[in-house]
Design a protein around this motif. Structure first.
Motif, PDB file in Angstrom:
ATOM      1  N   UNK A  82       0.856  -1.188   0.000  1.00  9.59           N
ATOM      2  CA  UNK A  82       0.000   0.000   0.000  1.00  9.59           C
ATOM      3  C   UNK A  82       0.888   1.232   0.000  1.00  9.59           C
ATOM      4  N   UNK A  83       0.471   2.246  -0.743  1.00  7.99           N
ATOM      5  CA  UNK A  83       1.158   3.535  -0.764  1.00  7.99           C
ATOM      6  C   UNK A  83       0.203   4.624  -0.316  1.00  7.99           C
ATOM      7  N   UNK A  84       0.634   5.450   0.626  1.00  9.04           N
ATOM      8  CA  UNK A  84      -0.115   6.634   1.028  1.00  9.04           C
ATOM      9  C   UNK A  84       0.691   7.858   0.589  1.00  9.04           C
ATOM     10  N   UNK A  85       0.101   8.639  -0.341  1.00 11.42           N
ATOM     11  CA  UNK A  85       0.800   9.821  -0.853  1.00 11.42           C
ATOM     12  C   UNK A  85       0.577  11.017   0.078  1.00 11.42           C
ATOM     13  N   UNK A 129       6.451   2.212  -4.996  1.00 12.96           N
ATOM     14  CA  UNK A 129       6.495   1.078  -4.071  1.00 12.96           C
ATOM     15  C   UNK A 129       7.859   0.397  -4.144  1.00 12.96           C
ATOM     16  N   UNK A 130       8.458   0.413  -5.329  1.00 16.93           N
ATOM     17  CA  UNK A 130       9.751  -0.232  -5.530  1.00 16.93           C
ATOM     18  C   UNK A 130      10.921   0.740  -5.457  1.00 16.93           C
ATOM     19  N   UNK A 131      10.690   2.002  -5.784  1.00 13.32           N
ATOM     20  CA  UNK A 131      11.801   2.944  -5.933  1.00 13.32           C
ATOM     21  C   UNK A 131      11.960   3.914  -4.760  1.00 13.32           C
ATOM     22  N   UNK A 132      10.879   4.199  -4.033  1.00 17.19           N
ATOM     23  CA  UNK A 132      10.950   5.225  -2.989  1.00 17.19           C
ATOM     24  C   UNK A 132      11.960   4.829  -1.913  1.00 17.19           C
ATOM     25  N   UNK A 133      12.692   5.822  -1.410  1.00 17.89           N
ATOM     26  CA  UNK A 133      13.700   5.579  -0.384  1.00 17.89           C
ATOM     27  C   UNK A 133      13.790   6.798   0.506  1.00 17.89           C
ATOM     28  N   UNK A 134      14.604   6.717   1.536  1.00 17.01           N
ATOM     29  CA  UNK A 134      14.749   7.872   2.417  1.00 17.01           C
ATOM     30  C   UNK A 134      15.412   9.036   1.676  1.00 17.01           C
ATOM     31  N   UNK A 144       3.387   0.471   3.043  1.00 17.65           N
ATOM     32  CA  UNK A 144       3.004  -0.663   3.886  1.00 17.65           C
ATOM     33  C   UNK A 144       3.159  -1.955   3.094  1.00 17.65           C
ATOM     34  N   UNK A 145       3.825  -2.927   3.697  1.00 15.64           N
ATOM     35  CA  UNK A 145       3.950  -4.261   3.108  1.00 15.64           C
ATOM     36  C   UNK A 145       3.081  -5.225   3.898  1.00 15.64           C
ATOM     37  N   UNK A 156       1.381  -6.954   8.758  1.00 22.21           N
ATOM     38  CA  UNK A 156       1.721  -5.800   7.932  1.00 22.21           C
ATOM     39  C   UNK A 156       2.942  -5.115   8.548  1.00 22.21           C
ATOM     40  N   UNK A 157       3.602  -4.332   7.701  1.00 20.04           N
ATOM     41  CA  UNK A 157       4.806  -3.639   8.132  1.00 20.04           C
ATOM     42  C   UNK A 157       4.810  -2.253   7.494  1.00 20.04           C
ATOM     43  N   UNK A 158       5.024  -1.230   8.303  1.00 23.20           N
ATOM     44  CA  UNK A 158       4.967   0.151   7.822  1.00 23.20           C
ATOM     45  C   UNK A 158       6.349   0.785   7.753  1.00 23.20           C
TER      46      UNK A 158
END
Length: 690
Positions: A82-85, A129-134, A144-145, A156-158
């Motif tokens: 899941x992605x929350x923008x 979901x695949x590219x975002x990083x700090x 969220x995975x 789930x893992x946030x």
């Protein structure tokens, strides 16, 4: 740190406030929506939209494919993330409204109103979901995975990417999914695609890509997911031109055949190189030196010369009689026509078809000069004239590719005539057959001969080109085999996958630049994957001892797994001890492979049977009841098992025609384990391992 939850603790809030319960509810509603989408497809009435039975059949087939693609696989998670923008549209920061969230899954699912409930992993909005990083959150506030047991959402893992401390944490669910025991065929990796893999997966259709990747780097999965992505992004174009996945053998293709259907892609064809060039029945084999020479790129020029040698420059005129008139095309004019066709270097068969029309055109020019007004029908009639047909047969006769190759391999004078300055006398003798044969059907063709026939066939008639071809385990192809594959994508693109260290044929690829040149894709981008996700640290470290001897300069794979895996080398004095190691590993969850030199397979099969242990062969699907596969080393490439027993490394090396090929075969066998490896040996280990 990331937050991992697998249920409500004591004193947890009500179900409506419990994130896990809400996510389970969304999963349930999404499955219901997918079921409704499938029912809508099943209930479509096409009687009023089809003009005839042909249209109806086509539409019925398309609807059938749509219904299959909408199948809900109970043990396959419908969404995995899941992605929350953070920002709303128009903010120049990202897609998505404030507070809006997207569930990322294997396929698109929408509700009755058309609003998305699950977004296809290939959609642009899913890319973060695949590219975002700090370092680059890509405007994602929360990633969220989800963790599953079977088809049930259990955890789930946030990751709050705006918090550098949390974003830097290792994903436990991601690690668990990568290391999860595997039974059955290869699965997709959409939930675990890494940024460097995603970059390759989403590269454009117009360019070709070559992926050099060591064991466990996911290169095969990357290639398959690239096909799925390209079909999503360029569906109409690829529906017209076609796609193809080429693997090293049937066992490998069977192992990977469920990946694309699980992603909703049902129409991608799979084949081996032998399938592509199956113009004749292969019943023979070559010694290694002959096979290497037949696979040499020089054979392409040899065949081109042999094909063109059938053209004979005319020395006599052609006389065409129509009614009371005679039309004469002189020999010099015929020669000009023939030389022009030769200079254009078009396919032999195309020129054979064009020649009668060119002669007929010369006749029509004479007719027009004499005051007649012939049309296209007259030209076609002249082209079919007996005198013209006889001249074409004498000047540019038909060529049968198989008969041509047979003559080259059996007629020393014919071979020598066309091999001048290409092959020396020793090389010519190497490929000449010792015994004469009656004809094409009685010949004992080898796999290398079939590739030569395919080359000759293309010289006569152009091979159909596809829109995209994936070539896996490419390092084992000869230059002539690369040419055979390249013919299938001359107007399309290719994804080439391989590992130079795993080349186990005498003609194995020496460099990707050279290979891509033979493929006709010299401008392809070469990418290297060096992060190992599937092979344990201790195992890949041990196997990498061979790299300086089999592929100097190649970057060793660095395992990124937290679990170092189980690894042990054992001296054994009896086959019963090998079986004992197998029994030990079967005590763990997951699949087990017993890999051995081909010559040792019958002995080990007998030992397993005597112990009452059932087993499968490579390519057969493992089940919870039968988790053991007995694998000849020659068929191990591309396969993987949770646990592996590798029997007699020295025998694996000695089973190959030369030391380097043997060590490469051993490298392949050592790197098939995902969770643990036991090496058993009675003979001394190869010095390169010690």
């Amino acid at each position: 740190m990331s937050t991992l939850s697998d249920g409500r603790p004591s004193g947890a809030p009500s179900e409506s406030d419990d994130p896990l319960s809400r996510e389970r509810a969304h999963l349930s509603h999404s499955r219901s929506a997918l079921r409704a989408m499938r029912e809508d497809a099943e209930n479509l009435d096409i009687r009023d939209v089809t003009a005839n039975w042909v249209n109806a059949e086509v539409l019925h087939r398309q609807i059938g494919e749509r219904i299959k693609a909408l199948a809900d696989l109970s043990h396959t998670p419908l969404f995995f993330g899941r992605l929350d923008y953070l920002h709303a549209p128009g903010s120049d920061r990202a897609e998505g409204a404030e507070g809006e969230r997207f569930y990322i899954g294997r396929r698109h699912v929408h509700d009755a109103g058309g609003d998305p409930m699950v977004i296809d992993w290939r959609a642009p909005v899913s890319q973060p979901f695949y590219r975002a990083s700090k370092k680059d959150p890509m405007d994602v506030g929360l990633r969220r995975r989800f963790g599953y047991t079977g088809g049930d959402l259990t955890a789930y893992e946030d990751e709050h990417l705006s918090d550098p401390a949390e974003a830097a944490a290792t994903s436990k669910l991601l690690q668990q999914e990568i290391e999860r025991p595997r039974v059955g065929p290869m699965r997709d990796i959409v939930a675990t695609i890494q940024p460097e893999q995603d970059e390759i997966v989403r590269s454009g259709l117009s360019g070709s890509v070559c992926v050099q990747g060591g064991p466990g780097t996911g290169k095969t999965a990357v290639g398959l997911h690239r096909v799925a992505y390209l079909l999503y992004a360029h569906r109409e174009r690829l529906a017209r031109t076609g796609t193809l996945v080429i693997g090293p053998n049937k066992s490998f293709l069977h192992y990977i055949e469920q990946v694309l259907p699980a992603l909703g892609e049902l129409e991608v064809k799979q084949a081996t190189v032998d399938d592509l060039v199956a113009h004749v029945e292969v019943r023979g084999s070559d010694e290694a030196p002959a096979a290497v020479l037949k696979g040499d790129a020089r054979m392409a020029e040899l065949l081109r010369r042999a094909v063109r040698s059938h053209v004979t420059l005319p020395t006599e005129p052609v006389m065409v009689i129509r009614g009371s008139r005679r039309w004469r095309v002189p020999a010099y004019e015929l020669e000009e026509i023939v030389r022009e066709l030769l200079d254009r270097d078009i396919r032999y068969g195309a020129a054979h078809q064009a020649l009668p029309q060119r002669i007929a055109h010369a006749v029509l020019v004479q007719m027009e000069r004499s005051g007649e007004a012939p049309d296209d029908r007259v030209q076609d009639a002249v082209a079919r004239n007996a005198a013209v047909k006889a001249a074409v047969k004498a000047i540019w006769p038909p060529v049968d590719p198989a008969k041509l190759v047979l003559r080259l391999l059996t007629d020393a004078e014919f071979l020598a005539e066309h091999a001048e300055e290409l092959l020396d006398e020793g090389e010519q003798k190497l490929i000449l057959w010792a015994k004469p044969v009656r004809g094409v059907k009685s010949a004992k063709w080898s796999a290398a001969d079939a590739v030569l026939i395919d080359e000759a066939t293309d010289l006569v008639q152009r091979t159909h080109s596809l829109g995209h071809v994936v070539l896996d385990e490419a390092q084992d192809l000869s230059p002539m085999q690369y040419r055979a594959v390249g013919r299938r994508c001359t107007t399309g693109s290719a994804t080439v996958l391989g590992d130079l260290a795993q080349g186990t044929t005498p003609w194995a690829t020496r460099s990707w630049e050279e290979a891509l040149g033979h493929l006709g894709k010299g401008d392809a981008v070469v990418e290297e994957l060096t992060a190992g996700f599937r092979v344990p640290t201790d195992v890949i470290t041990y196997a990498s001892r061979l790299l300086p001897h089999i592929a100097p300069g190649l970057t060793p794979v660095a395992s990124v797994r937290e679990n170092p895996g189980f690894f042990e080398v054992r001296a054994s004095t009896a086959d019963a001890e090998v079986v004992g190691a197998v029994e030990e590993l079967l005590g763990h969850e997951g699949s087990v492979g017993l890999i051995a030199a081909d010559a040792r397979i019958p002995v080990l099969a007998e030992a397993l049977t005597a112990a009452g242990r059932t087993y499968l062969g490579p390519g057969e699907e493992t089940t919870a009841e039968t988790r053991l596969t007995l694998v000849p080393a020659s068929l191990a490439k591309g396969l993987e098992y949770d646990y592996v027993v590798l029997d007699e490394p020295r025998a694996v090396v000695d089973g190959e025609p030369d030391e380097r090929t043997g060590l490469r075969r051993l490298y392949v066998a050592l790197t098939r384990a995902v969770s643990g490896l036991i090496v058993t040996h009675a003979a001394p280990l190869p010095a390169e391992l010690t």
